[in-house]
Enzyme design. Structure first.
Site, PDB file in Angstrom:
ATOM      1  N   LYS A  40      -2.822  -1.826  10.724  1.00 12.58           N
ATOM      2  CA  LYS A  40      -3.752  -1.814   9.662  1.00 12.58           C
ATOM      3  C   LYS A  40      -3.464  -3.653   9.089  1.00 12.58           C
ATOM      4  O   LYS A  40      -4.466  -4.045   7.943  1.00 12.58           O
ATOM      5  CB  LYS A  40      -2.465  -1.432   8.625  1.00 12.58           C
ATOM      6  N   HIS A  66      -3.288  14.352   0.889  1.00 14.20           N
ATOM      7  CA  HIS A  66      -3.492  13.009   2.325  1.00 14.20           C
ATOM      8  C   HIS A  66      -1.900  12.907   3.383  1.00 14.20           C
ATOM      9  O   HIS A  66      -2.500  13.438   4.861  1.00 14.20           O
ATOM     10  CB  HIS A  66      -3.425  11.941   1.513  1.00 14.20           C
ATOM     11  N   ARG A  87       2.696  15.582  13.480  1.00 12.92           N
ATOM     12  CA  ARG A  87       3.878  15.928  13.574  1.00 12.92           C
ATOM     13  C   ARG A  87       3.883  17.548  13.462  1.00 12.92           C
ATOM     14  O   ARG A  87       4.639  18.030  12.547  1.00 12.92           O
ATOM     15  CB  ARG A  87       5.189  15.433  12.371  1.00 12.92           C
ATOM     16  N   THR A  94      -4.440   6.408   0.385  1.00 17.36           N
ATOM     17  CA  THR A  94      -6.075   6.876   0.660  1.00 17.36           C
ATOM     18  C   THR A  94      -5.765   8.547  -0.397  1.00 17.36           C
ATOM     19  O   THR A  94      -4.764   8.603  -0.665  1.00 17.36           O
ATOM     20  CB  THR A  94      -5.870   7.782   2.279  1.00 17.36           C
ATOM     21  N   THR A 123      -8.578  -5.272   4.911  1.00 19.68           N
ATOM     22  CA  THR A 123      -8.862  -4.568   3.601  1.00 19.68           C
ATOM     23  C   THR A 123      -9.699  -4.897   2.905  1.00 19.68           C
ATOM     24  O   THR A 123      -9.399  -6.130   2.163  1.00 19.68           O
ATOM     25  CB  THR A 123      -7.229  -4.463   2.833  1.00 19.68           C
ATOM     26  N   ASP A 139       1.054  -1.248  -0.231  1.00 21.02           N
ATOM     27  CA  ASP A 139      -0.148   0.058  -0.513  1.00 21.02           C
ATOM     28  C   ASP A 139       0.977   1.050  -0.260  1.00 21.02           C
ATOM     29  O   ASP A 139       1.610   1.444   0.951  1.00 21.02           O
ATOM     30  CB  ASP A 139      -0.767   0.140   1.212  1.00 21.02           C
ATOM     31  N   TYR A 177       1.274   5.464  -0.426  1.00 23.07           N
ATOM     32  CA  TYR A 177       1.011   6.678   0.500  1.00 23.07           C
ATOM     33  C   TYR A 177       1.100   7.957  -1.147  1.00 23.07           C
ATOM     34  O   TYR A 177       2.113   9.171  -0.950  1.00 23.07           O
ATOM     35  CB  TYR A 177       2.147   7.377   1.323  1.00 23.07           C
TER      36      TYR A 177
END
Length: 397
Positions: free
Chosen positions: A235, A115, A124, A330, A239, A108, A110
């Site tokens: 996670k 996002h 952060r 996402t 899924t 997966d 990113y």
């Protein structure tokens, strides 16, 4: 012989023809294509090819490669435009859908800057929102293939360790911040051997099609575990994917230019062939929470392309196999109503949204989430993916 009636506005017309695995009442699972509200049994339609279609997974067909994918698509399109044997046709509401392929590996990514920036600001505060490497490579984590499930499968609330930000000692129990991630996933048809990277120009030689993905996420488990090695228990419990695999051939009309990438990616993340280009996909995603539309994430906003994801996945020599699934991460856009995870949509729970007359932030037992998506088709209409739906079930006692 008969003609299959298809509504003019159906997202499952002849320019789509997604593949899935279904079982008629009392029958064994087998491969079919969807046309309108009809599932066509390919082993019956193409009896000379029954060895790859009268089986409970797309893997044998996908492994035959792109020339074979093109041949079958041409033949099926021609046959469905004419007369179809009644024995090959089943109403969509009269069959059971199954996981369409055996998942070999699951990675997966990113790939949405919107996002990643939002999550960075939430996790952060006061630091740069994007990690230093983010604009140099498509960041990803390796998930669990065995917990990829088909739409409609209930999602059991995961248990694990969680800790309040002001506490040093964790507690064990059900996740209290269960979330979703609306994504697009890509299915490898032809694998690659160990030590042989796939270039961005070779994407179409390997990737068979795309599915919608909901990468369920337990944010409290994730936030406690993620330093230093990233997501694991938060996670790995489930899924969900849509039951129909849309062939990449059906998404040609949906290809759009990527957002400008600054700095310019390293050479292995750029096309090498003359005239080669990087492309994204103009897919409109929609997220419903208990039947109410809460977000419309636009996939066209994604920073990293599907081909760049696959090139980075394999550049170190990692092999791929038929049935590998890699997802985008996402999908989110620049507006608040385009965020594809409830963590973002509610800004970590600080800005709840109204669902069913209540202000909500994360998922409760019994909640139902449905993700849909459509893209421009070659015939001027829309190509649909079918819904990916899941209902939250209570954690084990």
């Amino acid at each position: 012989m008969g003609t299959i009636e298809v509504a003019a506005d159906s997202p499952f017309g002849l320019d789509n023809l997604p593949y899935g695995v279904f079982s008629p009442a009392g029958g064994a699972p087998r491969v079919g294509v969807r046309l309108g509200d009809t599932v066509v049994d390919l082993a019956t339609l193409l009896p000379t090819d029954a060895e790859v279609f009268a089986v409970p997974a797309l893997n044998p067909f996908m492994a035959q490669g792109p020339a074979r994918w093109r041949e079958i698509r041409r033949r099926v399109t021609d046959l469905l435009a004419g007369g179809v044997p009644a024995a090959a046709c089943h109403r969509i509401d009269a069959v059971a859908g199954h996981l369409p392929f055996e998942v070999a590996d699951y990675v997966d990514f990113y790939a949405s800057e919107h996002h990643a920036s939002n999550v960075g600001r939430l996790f952060r505060p006061g630091a740069p929102p994007l990690p230093a490497a983010w604009k140099h490579l498509p960041i990803a984590y390796h998930g669990r293939a065995g917990t990829v499930v088909v739409s409609g499968t209930g999602i059991v609330r995961p248990r694990g360790q969680r800790a309040h930000p002001d506490e040093d000692m964790p507690v064990f129990g059900p996740s209290l911040r269960l979330d979703i991630e609306a994504e697009l996933g890509f299915v490898v048809g032809v694998g690659s051997p160990l030590g042989s990277p796939i270039t961005v120009d070779e994407f179409d030689d390997h990737v068979f099609g795309a599915v919608l993905v909901n990468d369920w996420s337990a944010r409290d488990l994730q936030s406690w575990e993620h330093v230093p090695l990233g997501p694991h228990q938060g996670k790995s419990f489930a899924t969900s994917i849509s039951p129909w695999v849309v062939p990449m051939a059906a998404l040609r009309a949906a290809r759009v230019p990527l957002p400008r990438q600054i700095p310019e990616p390293l050479p292995y993340l750029r096309p090498g062939a003359p005239g080669g280009e990087l492309w994204g996909l103009d897919v409109d995603v929609a997220v419903e929470w208990n039947g109410e539309m809460v977000s419309r994430p636009p996939y066209r906003e994604m920073y990293w392309s599907p081909a760049q994801m696959l090139a980075h996945l394999t550049v170190n020599g990692a092999s791929t196999r038929t049935g590998d699934l890699f997802a985008s991460g996402t999908v989110s856009g620049p507006r608040a109503d385009q965020r594809g995870a409830f963590l973002e949509l509610t800004w970590g729970g600080a800005e709840p949204v109204r669902v069913g007359g209540e202000r909500r932030a994360f998922l409760l037992d019994g909640d139902r989430v449905t993700i849909t998506g459509t893209a421009p088709g070659s015939g001027g209409g829309r190509v649909g993916f079918g819904a990916v739906t899941g209902t939250v079930l209570p954690a084990p006692s």
